[in-house]
Design a protein around this motif. Structure first.
Motif, PDB file in Angstrom:
ATOM      1  N   SER A  43      56.495  23.721  27.062  1.00  0.00           N
ATOM      2  CA  SER A  43      56.231  24.220  28.409  1.00  0.00           C
ATOM      3  C   SER A  43      55.032  25.149  28.442  1.00  0.00           C
ATOM      4  O   SER A  43      54.584  25.548  29.510  1.00  0.00           O
ATOM      5  N   LEU A  44      54.522  25.524  27.265  1.00  0.00           N
ATOM      6  CA  LEU A  44      53.416  26.481  27.240  1.00  0.00           C
ATOM      7  C   LEU A  44      52.059  25.806  27.355  1.00  0.00           C
ATOM      8  O   LEU A  44      51.076  26.441  27.681  1.00  0.00           O
ATOM      9  N   THR A  45      51.998  24.524  27.030  1.00  0.00           N
ATOM     10  CA  THR A  45      50.689  23.895  26.905  1.00  0.00           C
ATOM     11  C   THR A  45      50.699  22.525  27.580  1.00  0.00           C
ATOM     12  O   THR A  45      51.763  21.952  27.828  1.00  0.00           O
ATOM     13  N   ASP A  46      49.509  22.017  27.899  1.00  0.00           N
ATOM     14  CA  ASP A  46      49.482  20.671  28.466  1.00  0.00           C
ATOM     15  C   ASP A  46      49.057  19.640  27.429  1.00  0.00           C
ATOM     16  O   ASP A  46      48.862  18.481  27.746  1.00  0.00           O
ATOM     17  N   SER A  47      48.901  20.087  26.166  1.00  0.00           N
ATOM     18  CA  SER A  47      48.559  19.138  25.111  1.00  0.00           C
ATOM     19  C   SER A  47      49.804  18.814  24.298  1.00  0.00           C
ATOM     20  O   SER A  47      50.415  19.703  23.695  1.00  0.00           O
ATOM     21  N   THR A  48      50.195  17.552  24.326  1.00  0.00           N
ATOM     22  CA  THR A  48      51.417  17.186  23.610  1.00  0.00           C
ATOM     23  C   THR A  48      51.251  17.367  22.102  1.00  0.00           C
ATOM     24  O   THR A  48      52.181  17.785  21.419  1.00  0.00           O
ATOM     25  N   ILE A  49      50.032  17.073  21.609  1.00  0.00           N
ATOM     26  CA  ILE A  49      49.809  17.201  20.161  1.00  0.00           C
ATOM     27  C   ILE A  49      49.969  18.650  19.735  1.00  0.00           C
ATOM     28  O   ILE A  49      50.662  18.965  18.761  1.00  0.00           O
ATOM     29  N   LEU A  50      49.361  19.539  20.509  1.00  0.00           N
ATOM     30  CA  LEU A  50      49.462  20.968  20.180  1.00  0.00           C
ATOM     31  C   LEU A  50      50.926  21.403  20.188  1.00  0.00           C
ATOM     32  O   LEU A  50      51.383  22.138  19.307  1.00  0.00           O
ATOM     33  N   ALA A  51      51.650  20.922  21.192  1.00  0.00           N
ATOM     34  CA  ALA A  51      53.071  21.279  21.276  1.00  0.00           C
ATOM     35  C   ALA A  51      53.809  20.816  20.030  1.00  0.00           C
ATOM     36  O   ALA A  51      54.606  21.558  19.443  1.00  0.00           O
ATOM     37  N   ALA A  52      53.526  19.575  19.593  1.00  0.00           N
ATOM     38  CA  ALA A  52      54.221  19.051  18.418  1.00  0.00           C
ATOM     39  C   ALA A  52      53.887  19.873  17.182  1.00  0.00           C
ATOM     40  O   ALA A  52      54.776  20.245  16.407  1.00  0.00           O
ATOM     41  N   VAL A  53      52.588  20.182  17.012  1.00  0.00           N
ATOM     42  CA  VAL A  53      52.172  20.920  15.814  1.00  0.00           C
ATOM     43  C   VAL A  53      52.776  22.317  15.806  1.00  0.00           C
ATOM     44  O   VAL A  53      53.305  22.792  14.791  1.00  0.00           O
ATOM     45  N   LEU A  54      52.729  22.977  16.986  1.00  0.00           N
ATOM     46  CA  LEU A  54      53.295  24.325  17.069  1.00  0.00           C
ATOM     47  C   LEU A  54      54.790  24.305  16.773  1.00  0.00           C
ATOM     48  O   LEU A  54      55.301  25.152  16.041  1.00  0.00           O
ATOM     49  N   THR A  55      55.471  23.325  17.357  1.00  0.00           N
ATOM     50  CA  THR A  55      56.914  23.235  17.129  1.00  0.00           C
ATOM     51  C   THR A  55      57.197  23.050  15.644  1.00  0.00           C
ATOM     52  O   THR A  55      58.084  23.700  15.073  1.00  0.00           O
ATOM     53  N   PHE A  56      56.420  22.161  15.038  1.00  0.00           N
ATOM     54  CA  PHE A  56      56.570  21.908  13.603  1.00  0.00           C
ATOM     55  C   PHE A  56      56.437  23.217  12.816  1.00  0.00           C
ATOM     56  O   PHE A  56      57.264  23.526  11.953  1.00  0.00           O
ATOM     57  N   ALA A  57      55.410  23.991  13.174  1.00  0.00           N
ATOM     58  CA  ALA A  57      55.162  25.244  12.458  1.00  0.00           C
ATOM     59  C   ALA A  57      56.324  26.214  12.646  1.00  0.00           C
ATOM     60  O   ALA A  57      56.808  26.828  11.680  1.00  0.00           O
ATOM     61  N   VAL A  58      56.782  26.332  13.884  1.00  0.00           N
ATOM     62  CA  VAL A  58      57.859  27.294  14.155  1.00  0.00           C
ATOM     63  C   VAL A  58      59.133  26.900  13.415  1.00  0.00           C
ATOM     64  O   VAL A  58      59.814  27.739  12.810  1.00  0.00           O
ATOM     65  N   ILE A  59      59.442  25.603  13.434  1.00  0.00           N
ATOM     66  CA  ILE A  59      60.671  25.158  12.761  1.00  0.00           C
ATOM     67  C   ILE A  59      60.563  25.386  11.259  1.00  0.00           C
ATOM     68  O   ILE A  59      61.503  25.833  10.604  1.00  0.00           O
ATOM     69  N   LEU A  60      59.366  25.082  10.735  1.00  0.00           N
ATOM     70  CA  LEU A  60      59.163  25.290   9.306  1.00  0.00           C
ATOM     71  C   LEU A  60      59.426  26.754   8.954  1.00  0.00           C
ATOM     72  O   LEU A  60      60.081  27.072   7.962  1.00  0.00           O
ATOM     73  N   LEU A  61      58.914  27.635   9.815  1.00  0.00           N
ATOM     74  CA  LEU A  61      59.114  29.070   9.586  1.00  0.00           C
ATOM     75  C   LEU A  61      60.604  29.406   9.606  1.00  0.00           C
ATOM     76  O   LEU A  61      61.115  30.128   8.744  1.00  0.00           O
ATOM     77  N   LEU A  62      61.308  28.847  10.598  1.00  0.00           N
ATOM     78  CA  LEU A  62      62.735  29.167  10.722  1.00  0.00           C
ATOM     79  C   LEU A  62      63.544  28.577   9.582  1.00  0.00           C
ATOM     80  O   LEU A  62      64.573  29.117   9.189  1.00  0.00           O
TER      81      LEU A  62
END
Lengths: 270, 518
Positions: free
Chosen positions: A185-204
Motif C-alpha cells: 500500500s506504500l508504493t505503486d511499483s509492484t516490484i519494489l513492494a515485492a523486494v521490500l516485503t522480501f527484505a522485511v520478512i528476511l529480517l523477521l
C-alpha cells in the motif's frame, strides 16, 4: 456490524475472483507446486531422503545386530517438509502480496477505494482473506500428497502434529501476507513492494540470530519477534499460546498499518 | 512581540532539553543494561518536557489546528498506541502462557524429576556451554529448564573469543558444558555433533551441585593398620586429599562398636598386621550385605583372616611377593611398576602413567555368579615379573615349582548385586562394591604424592562410594519408532503428481487464461 461484514465479504469475493482469472496467479501456483513437490519427493524418496536413510540404517542394524535407535519417520518427514515449505513462502508470498494495493494504485482505483463508504480496514481484511484463501488453495493439493505418504506409516500416526504444523504454516503465511499488504500500500511499483516485503520478512526470520548474540531482556524480546522460531516450535508439535498471539499480532499490525496508510492518502492529495 | 520572541527561545530550549533527556535515558539504559530508576526517570521527564513544548507551541501558532497535522498526528498517535498495545499483549502472552507438548513421547518436555529439581533451586545456578556455535537443540533444552525457574541461567561462550572465561573453567576442548553454583564448578558433559546435551546428565549434575553429598569414609583401626597421622607409615596425606574432595574421614574400631556405622559409604582396611576377630568379620560381612563398600589394601606376609569373606567374592590372596626385575634403577625388584590399568572407571584416565607398589602381593579371582570382577592394576609380563615365594634367598630367581609367572594382578575392582529378597530398609543400594589392592604402601605418606599412586587411591574410594553413578533415574527421551512403508503405487502417485501433474495444471491454466485474455 452486518454492513461491515457484508462489505468485507464483497471485497473478499471480488479479490478471490480476480485471482482465479489471473494467469499470473496460476503461474505462481504452478511454480509453487513444482518446487514444493520437488522438496516433498527429495525429502521422502530422494537419494538423501528420509526413507532411503532409514532403510540403510535398518539394514546396517540387521547386519551387525546393533539395535537401531528409534526414529519416528512420519514425524521427521512432516517436520522437514514444513520447514522447507516455510522457506519457500519467503519467495512466493511477496509475489502474491505485491499487487494487493500497488496494482490498485497503478490503475488509479485506489482513490475509489479510499473514498468509498467501505472502511479502510474492512477493505484490508477482505483483501487479506482473499489472498490467504488463494494460498490455502495452493496448499491443499500438497496436503493430499502428504496424506498419501502418511497413510503408509506403520503404526499409524495421530493427525494432531501434522494439523498443528499446517495451521502454523497458514498463520505464518497470513502474518507475512499482512505485512506484505502494508508494504504494497506504500508504493505503486509492484516490484519494489515485492523486494521490500522480501527484505522485511528476511529480517523477521533472522532476527533470532541477532537476538542470540544480545543478552538480557532486550535479546529475549528480540528473539520473541522472530517468526521462524515460533513457526519451528509449532511444527515440532509444541502448542504455545504466546506463539499464536505473536502471529496474530503481526496479522493485526499489518491490517492496521494498511488502513492507516490508505487513510493518510486522503489528506496527501488535498 | 518581545514576549513572543522570548517564548520562542524558551520553547526551543524546552524541545532540546526534552530530547536530550530522552536520549540520555535511552543510552544509560542500553549501556548499563539495567532499566532502573535513573534511565526511566530521564526518559519520562524528557517526554513530559516535550509534551510541555508541544502545548506551548500550540498556543502560539495555528500549526496545531491544520487538518493535515491533525490527521497525521492522529495516525501517529494511533500507530504508537497500537504498537504499544500489541507489545503489551505479547509481553503478557509470554508471561502467562499455555504450552502443550503434543508429541507422543513428550520429546520437548522435561522429566518430572528435572522440573522439580529446577523449581526448588534456591540459589542461582548457571550452565556454561563452551562451543563455537550455538546448537538450537541444546538451546531449546536449556530454555526449557529456565522456564521452570529464573534462578537457572545459561550462557553460550565461544572459547576462542572469550578465553579468559574458558581459562577460569579449565576448558580443554570445544563443546564442554560446565555447571556453576557459587564457587562450585562441575563438568557436565562434552557435547558434539552426535552427542547433544542430555537432560539425564544435566539434571544429575544439577542434583550433585545443589546437594553435594559428603560421603563418609571409615578407616578400620585396632589391628595394627596404617595410622591416619603424619608418621612415615601413616596416611595423613591420603586423608587430607579425601577431605579436599569433600569426603569425611573417621577411624573405626570394630571392637568397640558391634557393627559398621550406617552412614559409612566406604570402609577402608589398610594393612591389618593382626587378623580380625570373628565378630568383626561378621560386622564387615553384614555391612557388605546391606550395600556397603570396601577398600582393602593388604600387604603380603599378614593374614587378616578375611579369606572366608573374600572367597564369596571369588577372590584369593597370594602370599607370595610380586617382584619386578625389568631393570628399574629407582625402585628395585621389590617395587613392581604398573603401567597397564585395564578398562575400568577407576583407571580410565590413567593412560600409560606410572604407579608403583612396594612389597605387593598378587590377587587372583575366580568367576562367581553375581560378582563382576575387573582387574585394574596389571604388572608387566614374565620374565619381567613373577610372584616369588622364597624370600630368604639372596638371588632372585624364578622357580617353576613354587613361583608364578607374570603378568600379575595387583588390584581388582569388584561389584556384587545385592540379593533382591533382602531389601535394606534404610538405603536404596542395589549393589555392593569392593576394591582390593595387594599393597598398602602406595597410599602412605610420601608415596601417596608420587606418580599416579594418589589417584589410584582416590579414584578407588570415589568409585567405591557408588556416588558417581546417576542418582536420578531419568529415562532418555526417545521418539516413537515408526516407519513409512509406501507401496509402489503410492510412491508413483506422489512422485508423478507432485513433479508433473500439479505444476502442469498450474501452467496450463495460466497459459489458457493468458491466451483467452489476449
Amino acid at each position: 456490524m452486518g454492513v461491515i461484514l457484508s462489505n468485507v465479504i464483497a471485497i473478499y469475493r471480488r479479490e478471490l475472483q480476480s485471482y482465479f482469472v489471473s494467469p499470473l496467479a496460476y503461474a505462481i501456483a504452478g511454480i509453487f507446486w513444482f518446487l514444493a513437490g520437488l522438496f516433498l519427493v527429495l525429502i521422502l524418496m530422494g537419494p538423501d531422503g528420509i526413507l532411503t536413510a532409514v532403510a540403510a540404517a535398518d539394514l546396517q542394524g540387521q547386519q551387525f545386530g546393533v539395535p537401531v535407535p528409534p526414529i519416528d519417520v512420519p514425524y521427521e518427514f512432516v517436520r522437514a517438509f514444513l520447514d522447507r515449505l516455510g522457506w519457500l513462502l519467503l519467495f512466493v508470498l511477496p509475489i502474491l502480496s505485491m499487487g494487493l494495493y500497488a496494482e490498485e494504485r497503478k490503475r488509479g482505483t485506489l482513490e475509489l477505494l479510499a473514498t468509498s463508504p467501505v472502511t479502510n480496514w474492512a477493505v484490508a481484511v477482505g483483501k487479506l482473506l482473499g489472498v490467504l484463501t488463494f494460498f490455502i488453495t495452493m496448499v491443499v493439493p500438497l496436503l493430499a500428497l502428504e496424506a498419501i505418504a502418511l497413510s503408509g506409516s506403520t503404526p499409524a500416526m495421530p493427525p494432531i502434529i501434522p494439523l498443528l504444523g499446517h495451521l502454523a504454516l497458514i498463520l505464518l503465511a497470513a502474518a507475512i501476507l499482512s505485512l506484505g499488504m502494508f508494504i504494497s500500500s506504500l508504493t505503486d511499483s509492484t516490484i519494489l513492494a515485492a523486494v521490500l516485503t522480501f527484505a522485511v520478512i528476511l529480517l523477521l526470520l533472522f532476527i533470532d540470530l541477532v537476538a542470540k548474540n544480545v543478552s538480557g531482556p532486550i535479546g529475549e524480546a528480540l528473539g520473541h519477534l522472530s517468526l521462524l522460531k515460533h513457526y519451528n516450535n509449532l511444527i515440532q508439535g509444541i502448542f504455545d499460546t504466546s506463539s499464536l498471539v505473536l502471529f496474530g499480532s503481526y496479522i493485526i499490525l499489518g491490517i492496521f498499518l494498511t488502513a492507516q496508510s490508505i487513510d493518510a492518502l486522503r489528506f496527501q492529495r488535498q | 512581540m518581545k514576549i513572543i520572541a522570548k517564548n520562542k527561545t524558551w520553547n526551543y530550549l524546552l524541545f532540546w532539553i526534552g530530547q536530550s533527556l530522552v536520549v540520555a535515558g535511552l543510552i544509560t539504559g542500553l549501556i548499563t543494561d539495567q532499566w532502573g530508576a535513573i534511565p526511566l526517570a530521564l526518559i519520562i521527564s524528557g517526554i513530559l518536557i516535550i509534551g510541555l513544548w508541544l502545548v506551548g507551541k500550540s498556543r502560539y501558532s495555528s500549526w496545531w489546528g491544520r487538518r493535515s497535522t491533525q490527521a497525521s498526528t492522529n495516525a501517529l498517535v494511533a500507530t504508537v498506541a497500537v504498537l504499544a498495545i500489541l507489545g503489551l499483549i505479547n509481553f503478557l502472552a509470554t508471561r502467562y502462557y499455555f504450552r502443550a507438548d503434543l508429541t507422543e513421547t513428550q520429546l520437548f518436555t522435561l522429566a518430572p524429576e528435572s522440573k522439580q529439581l529446577v523449581q526448588n533451586l534456591q540459589q542461582p545456578v548457571k550452565v556454561w556451554v563452551f562451543d563455537v556455535a550455538q546448537n538450537p537443540q541444546d538451546r531449546e533444552l536449556l530454555d526449557n529448564y529456565r522456564q521452570q525457574n529464573p534462578q537457572f541461567q545459561f550462557e553460550f561462550v565461544d572459547p576462542q573469543t572469550r578465553f579468559a572465561v574458558a581459562e577460569k573453567f579449565g576448558v580443554k576442548d570445544y563443546g564442554e558444558v560446565y555447571l556453576q553454583s557459587g564457587n562450585r564448578r562441575q563438568l557436565v558433559q562434552t557435547v558434539n555433533v552426535s552427542d547433544r546435551l542430555s537432560e539425564v546428565k544435566l539434571t544429575n549434575s544439577l542434583q550433585q551441585i545443589v546437594n553435594p553429598t559428603s560421603a563418609k569414609v571409615y578407616f578400620l583401626q585396632g589391628h595394627g593398620e596404617r595410622p591416619l597421622d603424619g608418621s612415615e607409615n601413616g596416611m595423613s596425606q591420603a586423608v587430607e586429599a579425601l577431605g579436599n574432595k569433600n569426603y569425611t574421614t573417621a577411624p573405626l574400631n570394630l571392637a568397640e562398636k558391634s557393627s559398621v556405622p550406617s552412614d559409612a559409604n566406604v570402609l577402608v582396611i589398610a594393612d591389618p598386621k593382626r587378623g580380625l576377630l570373628d565378630s568383626e568379620v561378621t560386622a564387615v560381612q553384614n555391612y557388605l550385605n546391606r550395600g556397603g563398600n570396601l577398600l582393602l589394601m593388604l600387604d603380603p606376609g599378614t593374614d587378616p583372616k578375611l579369606d572366608n569373606l573374600l572367597s564369596q567374592w571369588g577372590v584369593k590372596l597370594d602370599n607370595r611377593l610380586a617382584v619386578d626385575v625389568s631393570g628399574s634403577v629407582a625402585f628395585g625388584p621389590a617395587v613392581p611398576i604398573v603401567t597397564d590399568y585395564g578398562q575400568h572407571p577407576i583407571t580410565k584416565d590413567f593412560g600409560n602413567g606410572i604407579s608403583f607398589y612396594r612389597l605387593a602381593r598378587p590377587i587372583y579371582t575366580t568367576p562367581v555368579p553375581g560378582v563382576e570382577a575387573t582387574p585394574i592394576l596389571l604388572t608387566k609380563a614374565y620374565p619381567n615379573t613373577w610372584a616369588e615365594s622364597d624370600l630368604q634367598n639372596e638371588n632372585l630367581q624364578f622357580d617353576k615349582e613354587s613361583d608364578r609367572q607374570g603378568p600379575l594382578t595387583l588390584g581388582v575392582a569388584l561389584k556384587r548385586k545385592l540379593p533382591v529378597e533382602s531389601p535394606s530398609p534404610s538405603s536404596t543400594a542395589t549393589e555392593s562394591r569392593m576394591v582390593i589392592i595387594g599393597d598398602s604402601d602406595f597410599a602412605t605418606n610420601g608415596s601417596f604424592l608420587q606418580q599416579l599412586n594418589g589417584d589410584v587411591f582416590l579414584n578407588s574410594v570415589s568409585w567405591a562410594t557408588q556416588q558417581n553413578q546417576q542418582t536420578l533415574s531419568i529415562r532418555p527421551k526417545e521418539s516413537k519408532n515408526r516407519r513409512i512403508n509406501l507401496t509402489n503405487l503410492q510412491a508413483g502417485v506422489i512422485g508423478f503428481s507432485s513433479l508433473l501433474v500439479l505444476p502442469l495444471i498450474g501452467f496450463a491454466a495460466a497459459f489458457v487464461l493468458w491466451w483467452l485474455r489476449r
